[in-house]
Design a protein around this motif. Sequence first.
Motif, PDB file in Angstrom:
ATOM      1  N   ASP A 130       0.804  -1.214   0.000  1.00  0.00           N
ATOM      2  CA  ASP A 130       0.000   0.000   0.000  1.00  0.00           C
ATOM      3  C   ASP A 130       0.843   1.274   0.000  1.00  0.00           C
ATOM      4  N   GLU A 131       2.046   1.181   0.524  1.00  0.00           N
ATOM      5  CA  GLU A 131       2.824   2.375   0.841  1.00  0.00           C
ATOM      6  C   GLU A 131       4.086   2.466  -0.007  1.00  0.00           C
ATOM      7  N   ALA A 132       4.301   3.625  -0.632  1.00  0.00           N
ATOM      8  CA  ALA A 132       5.539   3.858  -1.377  1.00  0.00           C
ATOM      9  C   ALA A 132       6.710   3.928  -0.393  1.00  0.00           C
ATOM     10  N   PRO A 133       7.884   3.487  -0.780  1.00  0.00           N
ATOM     11  CA  PRO A 133       8.263   2.980  -2.104  1.00  0.00           C
ATOM     12  C   PRO A 133       8.020   1.489  -2.287  1.00  0.00           C
ATOM     13  N   TYR A 134       7.381   0.835  -1.293  1.00  0.00           N
ATOM     14  CA  TYR A 134       7.198  -0.618  -1.368  1.00  0.00           C
ATOM     15  C   TYR A 134       6.263  -1.018  -2.505  1.00  0.00           C
ATOM     16  N   THR A 135       5.464  -0.083  -2.968  1.00  0.00           N
ATOM     17  CA  THR A 135       4.610  -0.346  -4.128  1.00  0.00           C
ATOM     18  C   THR A 135       5.426  -0.679  -5.371  1.00  0.00           C
ATOM     19  N   GLU A 136       6.724  -0.410  -5.331  1.00  0.00           N
ATOM     20  CA  GLU A 136       7.568  -0.690  -6.489  1.00  0.00           C
ATOM     21  C   GLU A 136       7.751  -2.192  -6.734  1.00  0.00           C
ATOM     22  N   PHE A 137       7.303  -3.021  -5.797  1.00  0.00           N
ATOM     23  CA  PHE A 137       7.302  -4.459  -6.072  1.00  0.00           C
ATOM     24  C   PHE A 137       6.362  -4.785  -7.234  1.00  0.00           C
ATOM     25  N   ASP A 138       5.386  -3.934  -7.469  1.00  0.00           N
ATOM     26  CA  ASP A 138       4.471  -4.126  -8.595  1.00  0.00           C
ATOM     27  C   ASP A 138       4.800  -3.211  -9.762  1.00  0.00           C
ATOM     28  N   GLU A 139       5.929  -2.532  -9.692  1.00  0.00           N
ATOM     29  CA  GLU A 139       6.373  -1.650 -10.778  1.00  0.00           C
ATOM     30  C   GLU A 139       7.697  -2.202 -11.281  1.00  0.00           C
ATOM     31  N   TYR A 140       7.692  -2.728 -12.480  1.00  0.00           N
ATOM     32  CA  TYR A 140       8.838  -3.502 -12.952  1.00  0.00           C
ATOM     33  C   TYR A 140       9.835  -2.591 -13.647  1.00  0.00           C
ATOM     34  N   ASP A 141      10.638  -1.905 -12.789  1.00  0.00           N
ATOM     35  CA  ASP A 141      11.659  -0.989 -13.270  1.00  0.00           C
ATOM     36  C   ASP A 141      12.846  -1.062 -12.324  1.00  0.00           C
ATOM     37  N   ASN A 142      13.738  -0.080 -12.385  1.00  0.00           N
ATOM     38  CA  ASN A 142      14.987  -0.172 -11.626  1.00  0.00           C
ATOM     39  C   ASN A 142      14.889   0.359 -10.205  1.00  0.00           C
ATOM     40  N   ASN A 143      13.705   0.698  -9.739  1.00  0.00           N
ATOM     41  CA  ASN A 143      13.586   1.326  -8.427  1.00  0.00           C
ATOM     42  C   ASN A 143      13.732   0.359  -7.255  1.00  0.00           C
ATOM     43  N   LEU A 144      13.708  -0.934  -7.504  1.00  0.00           N
ATOM     44  CA  LEU A 144      13.783  -1.883  -6.403  1.00  0.00           C
ATOM     45  C   LEU A 144      15.093  -1.803  -5.620  1.00  0.00           C
ATOM     46  N   THR A 145      16.093  -1.176  -6.189  1.00  0.00           N
ATOM     47  CA  THR A 145      17.349  -1.041  -5.443  1.00  0.00           C
ATOM     48  C   THR A 145      17.139  -0.278  -4.137  1.00  0.00           C
TER      49      THR A 145
END
Length: 435
Positions: A69-84
């Motif tokens: 629910d909360e950024a930046p953890y929402t990036e698990f569903d955004e397939y880009d380079n932000n997971l770092t």
Amino acid sequence: MKKIYILLGLLVSTIACNSDLDQVPPNIAKSDSLSDYEGVLNAAYYYQLGGVTPMAIMGEFRADNAIMDEAPYTEFDEYDNNLTDMEDQFFGPFYTAMYKSILSANNVIANSTNSSDILEASFLRGMSYFKLVQVFGDVSVILTPQPSIEEISNVDLTRQTVADIYNNIIIPDLQNAMSSSNVGVAAEALLGKVYMYKGDYADAVPHLEAVIANGNYELQENFNEIFGADNESNSEIIYAAEIASSIVDEYSFASRFWNWYVGDDSKADEPVDPDLIAAFDASDANGGGTDLRRAVTLNEDGTTAIKFPKEGGNGSDHDWIEIRLADIILLYAEALNETGSPATTVLPLLDDIRSRAGLTSLTGTATTQAEVRQAILDERRLELAFEGHRWFDLVRTGSVNAEMGQTINSDYYLFPIPVSEVLASFGVIEQNPGY
């Protein structure tokens, strides 16, 4: 399998260094002075706990079972380079824990005279490298004891290919461990799974079949009897990371995987992905009844995952199930399907699992290899939901785009190597493409 509850006195502060990979477990710091390596083996088991929550999060929240629910953890569903950005909480601790377990296992394998301990250490090393290649792909390989910080700097940390790690480390280690009286069945089960990940279905079949036929494990009569602290070490569990609230984890969050699932973390107040609810609805409609796994897996309104309930408001004694019999049966059915067995042979293998769930047999509902393949993937999703399998199943079966409903760059099938490791190695350890 023997129960490992490590005394806290065995585990003291780890030496700090520039790189997490340079942190040597204290039990192996003076290996030439050791005569009993039981404590080192216990350390190898203990470090596995550091991989629990990271694998749970990667396996479920990256896929279509769970959402943040909360950024930046929402990036698990955004397939880009932000997971770092998640390095400190997931990838870094996971990477470190697996290599610490490997370093401890190396010391036992090289120096112990206890053959039983050596076999268990081989299992733990093979399992650690398997988890590393699942998550990161190519990784650094260390196969020798490292008795000092100075010596680890001499190891070639260049990432080795997944194929070489499978063939030269994981498979031989698990083959050796199969003769262990403590973890032999778990080693064979994991070896069967390794062959499935390699796409070597023919070699997977005999190992999966042997575990089912000769492993002395059986399905629990009721699905709700598998999970929770009161049901640990039941007849279906082949191998689990055994967790106790009395043992302080190396990382304070690492073995609290259940906390993310039940919505106790603001980053995922309602972690269940609606797509999973739709999958249970479809199972009800197509299965001739109500899928009994839903009530064990999800709360009444379908917003949180309750498979590992919070006993006494704590829940910290939940074991993390690594391998259970239903998982192996489903893999065996899949391997037979991929090697050309007819649907009339494959689908009846699922009957006991589906009957326990209150559902009818799939026999006759799927006839082609592709249809049976999809039926097994669907069954794995509902049977193993929130046990850390889903994302890795999608990747290994080539089903990511079809199941996720979007085209995802294959660079993001893997997770980022911790940036701290790349920097500390002065670029010898290269980052995964896309990150």
